[in-house]
Design an enzyme around this catalytic site. Structure first.
Site, PDB file in Angstrom:
ATOM      1  N   LYS A  49       0.842  -1.202   0.000  1.00 19.98           N
ATOM      2  CA  LYS A  49       0.000   0.000   0.000  1.00 19.98           C
ATOM      3  C   LYS A  49       0.878   1.252   0.000  1.00 19.98           C
ATOM      4  CE  LYS A  49      -3.870  -2.336   2.245  1.00 19.98           C
ATOM      5  NZ  LYS A  49      -4.566  -2.661   3.494  1.00 19.98           N
ATOM      6  N   GLN A  92      -4.546  -1.367   9.637  1.00 24.12           N
ATOM      7  CA  GLN A  92      -4.441  -2.670   8.984  1.00 24.12           C
ATOM      8  C   GLN A  92      -5.075  -3.759   9.861  1.00 24.12           C
ATOM      9  OE1 GLN A  92      -3.254  -3.304   5.817  1.00 24.12           O
ATOM     10  NE2 GLN A  92      -3.991  -5.383   6.189  1.00 24.12           N
ATOM     11  N   ASP A 115     -11.022   3.238   4.411  1.00 25.84           N
ATOM     12  CA  ASP A 115     -11.455   1.850   4.206  1.00 25.84           C
ATOM     13  C   ASP A 115     -12.978   1.723   4.120  1.00 25.84           C
ATOM     14  OD1 ASP A 115      -9.427   0.023   3.808  1.00 25.84           O
ATOM     15  OD2 ASP A 115      -8.908  -0.097   5.937  1.00 25.84           O
TER      16      ASP A 115
END
Ligand code: NAD
Length: 281
Positions: A49, A92, A115
């Site tokens: 990422k 994460q 997200d």
């Protein structure tokens, strides 16, 4: 002829056009990534990422912790929420045992939630208001649109009801005026249900669950699954080789949904920058 939905190529196009737009901004969008624990897969995801963000001109700041308490993590999130230089925040997953994941995700400022996992943003998706959308389903929808623009009236079956894939995917397809059925581990007659699907999305996490005789001829099939076989190879939730000829379009694994997920994260970060700064592009 079956269309191979090449997520690797489409993601490349999305990233290239995003990079062009980012060049015109007065400053780089900035993403904070929080990684806790020592899960090797999570470490690889975060590295990927970070690299992808850098390539389109997004700055990233990675906060790595072997261990951290719930209170310390909450206070880091509060600091990042208040930090005017941070546009987006990503924690994460999975978080290690002992950390209350729900509480952490809920602590993220919904405007910085790249997200799309914050309950407020999931709720907005449900009532049809604009909100950050979870990266994987957002990427799946772009892939579906490569095969067909107008999805109105089509039967869609989504296998899997997770909050990060299945549920938002079903909402997105509903918004596209599909007739949506959600299937899961307790669903009865799954093969028969799948045979009614013009669009079939598999997000199960079990290799080759979807067989050729589950596919309606001409269906669009999106394979979200990432499974590691004993021989080390990656494989999806769909028996790709045997299903291929029956579909009008299908994603491969790898190079299907996976690259789109990262591209959508970058798009979501750029959108968070716009919300945060009021600069539109
Ligand atoms: P999850 O484990 O949270 O959910 C799996 C779902 O599958 C559950 O809702 C369960 O009810 C359903 N299920 C399990 N067995 C079933 C069966 N036999 N029949 C019907 N339904 C069944 O998983 P998730 O986080 O939604 O991820 C699903 C898969 O997608 C995993 O392989 C994961 O690695 C992959 N994934 C890929 C990406 C990507 O970017 N490509 C992103 C997220 C997840």
């Amino acid at each position: 002829m079956t269309l191979l939905l090449n997520g690797f190529e489409l993601a490349g196009q999305c990233r290239a056009s995003l990079a062009e737009k980012i060049k015109t901004l007065p400053r780089a969008p900035k993403l904070a990534v929080v990684l806790v624990g020592s899960d090797p897969a999570s470490a690889v995801y975060v590295k990927n990422k970070e690299k992808a963000a850098g390539e389109v001109g997004i700055e990233s700041a990675v906060y790595r912790f072997e261990t951290i308490t719930q209170t310390e993590l909450l206070s880091l999130i509060a600091r990042l929420n208040a930090d005017n230089e941070i546009d987006g925040i990503l924690v994460q997953l999975p978080l290690p045992d002992g950390i209350n994941e729900k509480e952490i995700l809920q602590a993220i400022d919904p405007a910085k939630d790249v997200d799309g996992f914050h309950p407020l943003n999931l709720g907005k998706l449900m009532i049809g208001e604009p909100a950050p959308i979870a990266c994987t389903p957002k990427g799946c929808l772009k892939l579906i649109h490569q095969a067909k623009q107008d999805l109105s009236g089509l039967n869609a079956v989504v296998i899997g009801r997770s909050v990060i894939v299945g549920k938002p995917m079903a909402q997105l397809l509903l918004k596209e005026n599909c007739t949506v059925t959600m299937a899961h581990s307790k669903t009865q007659n799954l093969p028969e249900l799948c045979r009614s699907a013009d669009i079939l999305v598999a997000a199960v996490g079990k290799p080759k669950t979807v067989k050729a005789d589950w596919i309606k001829k001409g269906a669009i099939v999106i394979d979200v699954g990432i499974n590691r076989l004993e021989n080390g190879k990656l494989c999806g939730d769909v028996d790709f080789e045997n299903c291929f000829d029956k579909c009008s379009a299908i994603t491969p694994v790898p190079r299907g949904v996976g690259p789109m997920t990262i591209a959508m994260l970058l798009e979501n970060t750029a959108e968070a920058f716009c919300r945060h700064t009021g600069i539109d592009f």
